[in-house]
Design a protein around this motif. Structure first.
Motif, PDB file in Angstrom:
ATOM      1  N   VAL A  81      64.396   3.492  -3.983  1.00  0.00           N
ATOM      2  CA  VAL A  81      64.130   2.973  -5.330  1.00  0.00           C
ATOM      3  C   VAL A  81      63.231   1.738  -5.251  1.00  0.00           C
ATOM      4  CG1 VAL A  81      65.200   1.956  -7.381  1.00  0.00           C
ATOM      5  CG2 VAL A  81      66.293   3.899  -6.243  1.00  0.00           C
ATOM      6  N   ALA A  82      63.374   0.960  -4.161  1.00  0.00           N
ATOM      7  CA  ALA A  82      62.639  -0.306  -4.042  1.00  0.00           C
ATOM      8  C   ALA A  82      61.123  -0.132  -4.131  1.00  0.00           C
ATOM      9  CB  ALA A  82      63.036  -1.016  -2.751  1.00  0.00           C
ATOM     10  N   PRO A  83      60.503   0.753  -3.320  1.00  0.00           N
ATOM     11  CA  PRO A  83      59.046   0.885  -3.454  1.00  0.00           C
ATOM     12  C   PRO A  83      58.604   1.406  -4.815  1.00  0.00           C
ATOM     13  CG  PRO A  83      59.935   2.528  -1.922  1.00  0.00           C
ATOM     14  CD  PRO A  83      61.026   1.555  -2.199  1.00  0.00           C
ATOM     15  N   ILE A  84      59.427   2.232  -5.449  1.00  0.00           N
ATOM     16  CA  ILE A  84      59.080   2.702  -6.800  1.00  0.00           C
ATOM     17  C   ILE A  84      59.026   1.523  -7.764  1.00  0.00           C
ATOM     18  CG2 ILE A  84      59.794   4.156  -8.731  1.00  0.00           C
ATOM     19  CD1 ILE A  84      61.199   5.987  -6.695  1.00  0.00           C
ATOM     20  N   VAL A  85      60.054   0.672  -7.717  1.00  0.00           N
ATOM     21  CA  VAL A  85      60.123  -0.481  -8.613  1.00  0.00           C
ATOM     22  C   VAL A  85      58.986  -1.459  -8.326  1.00  0.00           C
ATOM     23  CG1 VAL A  85      61.501  -2.491  -9.256  1.00  0.00           C
ATOM     24  CG2 VAL A  85      62.609  -0.274  -8.964  1.00  0.00           C
ATOM     25  N   VAL A  86      58.735  -1.737  -7.047  1.00  0.00           N
ATOM     26  CA  VAL A  86      57.656  -2.672  -6.693  1.00  0.00           C
ATOM     27  C   VAL A  86      56.302  -2.118  -7.135  1.00  0.00           C
ATOM     28  CG1 VAL A  86      56.410  -3.729  -4.760  1.00  0.00           C
ATOM     29  CG2 VAL A  86      58.911  -3.735  -4.787  1.00  0.00           C
ATOM     30  N   GLY A  87      56.074  -0.833  -6.892  1.00  0.00           N
ATOM     31  CA  GLY A  87      54.818  -0.229  -7.310  1.00  0.00           C
ATOM     32  C   GLY A  87      54.619  -0.290  -8.810  1.00  0.00           C
ATOM     33  N   MET A  88      55.666   0.025  -9.563  1.00  0.00           N
ATOM     34  CA  MET A  88      55.568  -0.042 -11.027  1.00  0.00           C
ATOM     35  C   MET A  88      55.338  -1.473 -11.484  1.00  0.00           C
ATOM     36  SD  MET A  88      55.858   3.046 -12.274  1.00  0.00           S
ATOM     37  CE  MET A  88      56.416   2.858 -13.959  1.00  0.00           C
ATOM     38  N   ALA A  89      55.994  -2.425 -10.825  1.00  0.00           N
ATOM     39  CA  ALA A  89      55.830  -3.830 -11.208  1.00  0.00           C
ATOM     40  C   ALA A  89      54.400  -4.302 -10.967  1.00  0.00           C
ATOM     41  CB  ALA A  89      56.823  -4.691 -10.425  1.00  0.00           C
ATOM     42  N   ILE A  90      53.804  -3.879  -9.842  1.00  0.00           N
ATOM     43  CA  ILE A  90      52.410  -4.260  -9.560  1.00  0.00           C
ATOM     44  C   ILE A  90      51.481  -3.701 -10.631  1.00  0.00           C
ATOM     45  CG2 ILE A  90      50.481  -3.952  -7.961  1.00  0.00           C
ATOM     46  CD1 ILE A  90      52.541  -3.967  -5.675  1.00  0.00           C
ATOM     47  N   LEU A  91      51.715  -2.452 -11.018  1.00  0.00           N
ATOM     48  CA  LEU A  91      50.880  -1.851 -12.065  1.00  0.00           C
ATOM     49  C   LEU A  91      51.064  -2.558 -13.402  1.00  0.00           C
ATOM     50  CD1 LEU A  91      51.184   1.987 -11.340  1.00  0.00           C
ATOM     51  CD2 LEU A  91      49.340   0.424 -10.705  1.00  0.00           C
ATOM     52  N   ALA A  92      52.240  -3.192 -13.571  1.00  0.00           N
ATOM     53  CA  ALA A  92      52.502  -3.949 -14.799  1.00  0.00           C
ATOM     54  C   ALA A  92      52.039  -5.400 -14.680  1.00  0.00           C
ATOM     55  CB  ALA A  92      53.996  -3.909 -15.111  1.00  0.00           C
ATOM     56  N   HIS A  93      51.205  -5.675 -13.652  1.00  0.00           N
ATOM     57  CA  HIS A  93      50.582  -6.986 -13.433  1.00  0.00           C
ATOM     58  C   HIS A  93      51.560  -8.032 -12.913  1.00  0.00           C
ATOM     59  CE1 HIS A  93      47.107  -5.985 -16.457  1.00  0.00           C
ATOM     60  NE2 HIS A  93      47.323  -5.032 -15.564  1.00  0.00           N
ATOM     61  N   ALA A  94      52.653  -7.597 -12.305  1.00  0.00           N
ATOM     62  CA  ALA A  94      53.573  -8.572 -11.714  1.00  0.00           C
ATOM     63  C   ALA A  94      52.974  -9.170 -10.452  1.00  0.00           C
ATOM     64  CB  ALA A  94      54.912  -7.892 -11.386  1.00  0.00           C
ATOM     65  N   ARG A  95      53.279 -10.420 -10.197  1.00  0.00           N
ATOM     66  CA  ARG A  95      52.878 -11.099  -8.974  1.00  0.00           C
ATOM     67  C   ARG A  95      54.139 -11.506  -8.225  1.00  0.00           C
ATOM     68  NH1 ARG A  95      47.561 -13.098  -9.302  1.00  0.00           N
ATOM     69  NH2 ARG A  95      46.374 -11.667 -10.630  1.00  0.00           N
ATOM     70  N   PHE A  96      54.141 -11.340  -6.913  1.00  0.00           N
ATOM     71  CA  PHE A  96      55.324 -11.648  -6.128  1.00  0.00           C
ATOM     72  C   PHE A  96      55.060 -12.814  -5.185  1.00  0.00           C
ATOM     73  CE2 PHE A  96      55.661  -6.996  -6.890  1.00  0.00           C
ATOM     74  CZ  PHE A  96      56.798  -7.018  -7.686  1.00  0.00           C
ATOM     75  N   ALA A  97      56.085 -13.631  -4.988  1.00  0.00           N
ATOM     76  CA  ALA A  97      55.989 -14.755  -4.054  1.00  0.00           C
ATOM     77  C   ALA A  97      55.921 -14.229  -2.624  1.00  0.00           C
ATOM     78  CB  ALA A  97      57.204 -15.668  -4.222  1.00  0.00           C
ATOM     79  N   LYS A  98      55.463 -15.093  -1.716  1.00  0.00           N
ATOM     80  CA  LYS A  98      55.343 -14.679  -0.327  1.00  0.00           C
ATOM     81  C   LYS A  98      56.685 -14.273   0.252  1.00  0.00           C
ATOM     82  CE  LYS A  98      51.168 -17.202   1.014  1.00  0.00           C
ATOM     83  NZ  LYS A  98      50.580 -18.195   1.952  1.00  0.00           N
ATOM     84  N   TRP A  99      57.756 -14.978  -0.088  1.00  0.00           N
ATOM     85  CA  TRP A  99      59.067 -14.639   0.469  1.00  0.00           C
ATOM     86  C   TRP A  99      59.482 -13.227   0.053  1.00  0.00           C
ATOM     87  CZ3 TRP A  99      62.845 -13.173  -2.850  1.00  0.00           C
ATOM     88  CH2 TRP A  99      62.783 -13.624  -4.180  1.00  0.00           C
ATOM     89  N   PHE A 100      59.080 -12.819  -1.161  1.00  0.00           N
ATOM     90  CA  PHE A 100      59.422 -11.475  -1.620  1.00  0.00           C
ATOM     91  C   PHE A 100      58.699 -10.433  -0.771  1.00  0.00           C
ATOM     92  CE2 PHE A 100      58.717  -7.640  -4.029  1.00  0.00           C
ATOM     93  CZ  PHE A 100      59.959  -7.393  -4.604  1.00  0.00           C
ATOM     94  N   TRP A 101      57.400 -10.667  -0.516  1.00  0.00           N
ATOM     95  CA  TRP A 101      56.649  -9.722   0.324  1.00  0.00           C
ATOM     96  C   TRP A 101      57.220  -9.667   1.731  1.00  0.00           C
ATOM     97  CZ3 TRP A 101      53.974  -5.927  -1.323  1.00  0.00           C
ATOM     98  CH2 TRP A 101      53.229  -6.007  -2.498  1.00  0.00           C
ATOM     99  N   TRP A 102      57.673 -10.816   2.241  1.00  0.00           N
ATOM    100  CA  TRP A 102      58.293 -10.817   3.563  1.00  0.00           C
ATOM    101  C   TRP A 102      59.550  -9.954   3.577  1.00  0.00           C
ATOM    102  CZ3 TRP A 102      56.596 -11.778   8.134  1.00  0.00           C
ATOM    103  CH2 TRP A 102      55.559 -12.697   8.339  1.00  0.00           C
ATOM    104  N   LEU A 103      60.395 -10.107   2.562  1.00  0.00           N
ATOM    105  CA  LEU A 103      61.610  -9.289   2.486  1.00  0.00           C
ATOM    106  C   LEU A 103      61.263  -7.815   2.344  1.00  0.00           C
ATOM    107  CD1 LEU A 103      63.961 -11.436   0.186  1.00  0.00           C
ATOM    108  CD2 LEU A 103      64.129 -11.084   2.664  1.00  0.00           C
ATOM    109  N   PHE A 104      60.253  -7.515   1.538  1.00  0.00           N
ATOM    110  CA  PHE A 104      59.826  -6.131   1.336  1.00  0.00           C
ATOM    111  C   PHE A 104      59.317  -5.542   2.650  1.00  0.00           C
ATOM    112  CE2 PHE A 104      56.756  -2.989  -0.635  1.00  0.00           C
ATOM    113  CZ  PHE A 104      57.740  -2.193  -1.201  1.00  0.00           C
ATOM    114  N   TRP A 105      58.545  -6.344   3.400  1.00  0.00           N
ATOM    115  CA  TRP A 105      58.046  -5.877   4.694  1.00  0.00           C
ATOM    116  C   TRP A 105      59.178  -5.686   5.692  1.00  0.00           C
ATOM    117  CZ3 TRP A 105      58.024  -8.138   9.624  1.00  0.00           C
ATOM    118  CH2 TRP A 105      57.267  -7.444  10.581  1.00  0.00           C
TER     119      TRP A 105
END
Length: 210
Positions: A81-105
């Motif tokens: 579910v996580a990549p689906i939500v992140v992908g949809m959020a990016i398309l909705a112009h969301a911006r994520f902090a570096k710590w979030f990208w680290w956790l996602f990675w």
């Protein structure tokens, strides 16, 4: 007018994350259904058991298929579910902090490490090729490559401008990197299991050609 591609709003990556997430979730869901079916019908055979080699019943019933005390596909149903939500959020112009990208990675790092271990166990220990498992492998591998390169090119990892530029160009090589990774898995399966002729024979039987 369509928005231009950028590293801060990577629409290509977002679309891939959604596609990969849906495919991975569906594969995990199908394996979960098979697990439930086998629990209800201990003497039955899973629908994805096509031959001694190409089957998922042995995998989901094994210790390797229940690493954390429950069936691995349940973890997949939750995590894809996580990549689906992140992908949809990016398309909705969301911006994520570096710590979030680290956790996602780190989530993708865990996923690729887990998949590599499962590939080894499946080929060298269980001697099976699970259809739905292979679907999961097929989307986990490029997802890890894509997310890793995005962190490099976007500056989440502290690289100089030249390094970020090289990483940006590497994104176009993700398909090639993925094909090479697939080739390694196929080579290992062929060496250990003589997989190619066996899988082809299984496909012929399933299609009624033999």
């Amino acid at each position: 007018m369509s928005q231009p591609q950028s590293h801060t709003r990577p629409t290509g990556l977002a679309i891939w994350l959604i596609i990969a997430g849906v495919i991975g979730w569906w594969a995990a869901f199908q394996l979960t259904l098979e697990k439930i079916f086998l629990l209800e019908n201990p003497d039955a055979k899973a629908a994805c058991d096509f031959s001694v080699l190409v089957q998922c019943g042995k995998n989901i019933e094994s210790a390797q298929g229940n690493v954390f005390g429950f069936s691995n596909p349940i973890l997949g149903v939750a995590c894809w579910v996580a990549p689906i939500v992140v992908g949809m959020a990016i398309l909705a112009h969301a911006r994520f902090a570096k710590w979030f990208w680290w956790l996602f990675w780190l989530g993708h790092l865990f996923a690729i490490a887990f998949v590599c271990w499962l590939i080894f166990e499946s080929i060298f220990i269980l001697h099976t090729l699970c259809p739905w498992c292979m679907v999961t492998w097929s989307v986990t591998i490029p997802s890890f490559f894509a997310v890793t390169i995005h962190l490099l090119r976007s500056g989440v990892w502290p690289l100089p401008a030249k390094g970020r530029g090289i990483a940006g160009r590497l994104m176009s090589y993700v398909p090639l990197m993925t094909i090479v990774a697939y080739g390694i898995v196929i080579l290992l399966a062929q060496i250990r299991l003589n997989a190619i002729p066996n899988v082809w024979h299984t496909i012929q039987i399933a299609l009624g050609w033999v």
